[in-house]
Design an enzyme around this catalytic site. Structure first.
Site, short mmCIF file in Angstrom:
data_model
loop_
_atom_site.label_atom_id
_atom_site.label_comp_id
_atom_site.label_asym_id
_atom_site.label_seq_id
_atom_site.Cartn_x
_atom_site.Cartn_y
_atom_site.Cartn_z
N GLY A 11 0.82 -1.21 0.00
CA GLY A 11 0.00 0.00 0.00
C GLY A 11 0.85 1.26 0.00
O GLY A 11 1.89 1.31 0.66
N ARG A 72 0.73 -5.14 -5.83
CA ARG A 72 0.83 -6.41 -5.10
C ARG A 72 1.46 -7.44 -6.04
O ARG A 72 1.27 -7.39 -7.25
CB ARG A 72 -0.56 -6.89 -4.67
CG ARG A 72 -1.38 -5.83 -3.92
CD ARG A 72 -0.88 -5.59 -2.52
NE ARG A 72 -1.71 -4.62 -1.81
CZ ARG A 72 -1.45 -4.17 -0.60
NH1 ARG A 72 -0.37 -4.57 0.04
NH2 ARG A 72 -2.26 -3.30 -0.01
N ASP A 103 5.10 -4.93 6.31
CA ASP A 103 5.66 -6.23 6.70
C ASP A 103 5.75 -7.20 5.54
O ASP A 103 6.71 -7.97 5.43
CB ASP A 103 4.86 -6.84 7.86
CG ASP A 103 3.37 -6.91 7.59
OD1 ASP A 103 2.92 -6.50 6.50
OD2 ASP A 103 2.63 -7.38 8.47
N THR A 125 4.11 2.68 5.69
CA THR A 125 2.73 2.21 5.81
C THR A 125 1.98 3.12 6.76
O THR A 125 2.51 3.51 7.82
CB THR A 125 2.66 0.77 6.34
OG1 THR A 125 1.32 0.45 6.71
CG2 THR A 125 3.56 0.54 7.53
N ASP A 127 -0.42 2.25 8.55
CA ASP A 127 -0.99 1.45 9.64
C ASP A 127 -0.20 1.54 10.94
O ASP A 127 -0.75 1.24 12.01
CB ASP A 127 -1.08 -0.02 9.22
CG ASP A 127 -1.94 -0.23 7.98
OD1 ASP A 127 -2.84 0.60 7.75
OD2 ASP A 127 -1.70 -1.20 7.25
N ARG A 171 -5.70 -1.91 9.06
CA ARG A 171 -5.71 -3.38 9.05
C ARG A 171 -6.01 -3.90 10.47
O ARG A 171 -7.00 -3.52 11.06
CB ARG A 171 -4.40 -3.94 8.50
CG ARG A 171 -4.18 -3.66 7.03
CD ARG A 171 -3.13 -4.57 6.44
NE ARG A 171 -1.85 -4.48 7.14
CZ ARG A 171 -0.82 -5.26 6.86
NH1 ARG A 171 -0.90 -6.18 5.92
NH2 ARG A 171 0.31 -5.12 7.53
#
Length: 319
Positions: A11, A72, A103, A125, A127, A171
């Site tokens: 992402g 991806r 990760d 990221t 997240d 996430r």
């Protein structure tokens, strides 16, 4: 070492361009050649490599997303595919690869290093779900985007005396919800790490109504999700009009904050320094405002961190 490559994977996150810029210009400063890889690992196995110079990264520090683009790549889980990627890098004279991502991207870098490719990972990221580092590139910008959105939702929520349930990204990590909940003064914050009780939530909302609250704000992490169903349940149990908002991918976009620009620049510079020291299979992080490098296996093996103290504070000051 004469030539390094750089890619962004997974992402996108605000600040990735600042990191690319820092890696490229630090490497050039030390006399290294730099190759950009488009579309992450997918572009690597397809040979989408191009030479980069100082002008390649001009006027990008303020831009969101990634100029290298990202994708991806499930095929990269196959060892034969990784061997082809390692061979392609060798054929192009690339001595090391800098990977910016989360990760999953780090796992790709780890597996490449076992094939002899020198790799360094930068945490990119929104997240903030990499436990070895206090902050990841993009988290601060995404957090500020959430806060801006929630502040606007609050205006209409208070006007209509509603409950507003706002679902944010992250996430399975609740940091965006937790930090935004504190920053926005949410009455209730729901994270995957702590979970929640629907009936307890409804009681908090009803008690707030009884003491004069004209609206209620609930921050919900996507790791639990179900904002619309939760809104229906709350409205049915409390009798108070309830609306759900899923902020979605606006959290990934936008010009990076000053914090993310500086963090990305410091980490990008450190990545090149680590490579010049002859290290490989490392990741770059920040602890107590100090930039450091760590073995990638150790970093990925760390258990999930969660700021229990901040969550406790959020509960104490939300009432």
């Amino acid at each position: 070492m004469k030539k390094i490559a750089i890619l962004t994977s997974g992402g996108d996150a605000p600040g990735m361009n600042a990191a690319i810029r820092a890696v490229v210009r630090t490497a050039l400063h030390h006399g290294l050649e730099v190759v950009g890889v488009q579309r992450g690992y997918a572009g690597l196995i397809n040979g989408e490599l191009f030479e980069m110079d100082r002008s390649s990264v001009s006027d990008i520090i303020h831009r969101g997303g990634t100029i290298l683009r990202t994708a991806r790549c499930l095929e990269f889980k196959q060892e034969e595919v990784r061997k082809e990627a390692a061979e392609l890098l060798a054929q192009n004279g690339v001595d090391a690869l800098v990977v910016i991502g989360g990760d999953g991207s780090f796992m790709g870098a780890k597996l490449l290093s076992k094939l002899g490719v020198k790799t360094i990972g930068l945490p990119g990221t929104i997240d903030n779900d990499l436990s070895y580092t206090d902050y990841t590139i993009g988290f601060d910008t995404a957090l500020n985007t959430v806060i801006e959105g929630v502040d606007k939702i609050r205006d209409t929520s208070s006007s209509h005396e509603r409950v507003s349930i706002v679902e944010v990204m992250g996430r399975n990590c609740g940091d965006l919800a937790l930090y935004a909940g504190v920053a926005c003064g949410a009455e209730y914050t729901i994270t995957p790490e702590k979970g929640f009780d629907k009936d307890e939530l409804c009681e908090v909302i009803k008690e707030g109504k009884e003491v004069g609250k004209i609206h209620n704000l609930v921050l919900l992490a996507e790791g639990i999700g179900g904002a619309y169903d939760l809104a229906k349940y709350v409205e049915a149990q409390t009798g108070i009009e309830t609306r759900a908002t899923i902020l979605g991918h606006i959290q990934r976009g936008g010009s990076p904050s000053a914090f993310d620009r500086v963090l990305a620049s410091r980490m990008g510079s450190k990545a090149v320094e680590v490579l010049l020291e002859g290290k490989t299979s490392r990741v770059i992080g920040i602890k107590e405002n100090q930039i450091f490098d760590q073995d990638i296996d150790e970093a990925l093996a760390l258990g999930r961190k969660f700021d229990e103290k901040l969550f406790s504070i959020s509960e104490e000051i939300s009432k």
